[in-house]
Design a protein around this motif. Sequence first.
Motif: not given
Length: 210
Positions: A129, A149, A151
């Motif tokens: 990432c 990811c 996130c």
Amino acid sequence: MRKLNLILLGAPGAGKGTQAELIAEKFGIPTISTGAMIREEIASGSELGETVKSYTNNGQLVPDSVVIDIIKNRLAKDDCANGFILDGFPRTVPQAEALDEMGVEITDVLSIEVADEAIMERMGGRRVCKKCGATFHTKYKPSPAGEYCPCGEKLTIRADDDPEVVKSRLVIYHEQTEPLKEFYQKKGLLKIVYGQEKLEDTTALTMAAL
Ligand SMILES: [Zn+2]
């Protein structure tokens, strides 16, 4: 503990770096990575550093004799009294011969062997990432968010892990570095460890070999 002046061999992706860390910890000796040392030498502003810079600034390879001078300086430091691990040098038979000629004593050479196909699978599955730095593997450590990811960022493949790049590095390894095995075999220094699927199994074999 005995003195361990070790050269670690292994194709890119064979897990050499991880084993180097574990050996360094167990034996209390430093890992000497030539790439890092060359950068340190340049940063120190020493005479040798200036010589190195004159090559790298012109896009030239640093000659073996200069790299070996740097290695010899590094090996003379106190933390190498009980041994060292050389990682990334020598990469060719002429470099190994030069190391010999300059009187660098080697007690062990350990080659970590992993089949090319397994390396391709390991490296080809890596995902990173760019936003938060998290790392995943499509097979061994998949992201819970699939191609993303957790996130929220889309995962990417590092340039070094690109299958074509990995393949060409493996070809170079087999052509240039693998002949070192025969070189050190003849000196009675070579030990071979077959990399296992599980890290702890490879580590156990490595420690048993030293
Ligand atoms: Zn992320």
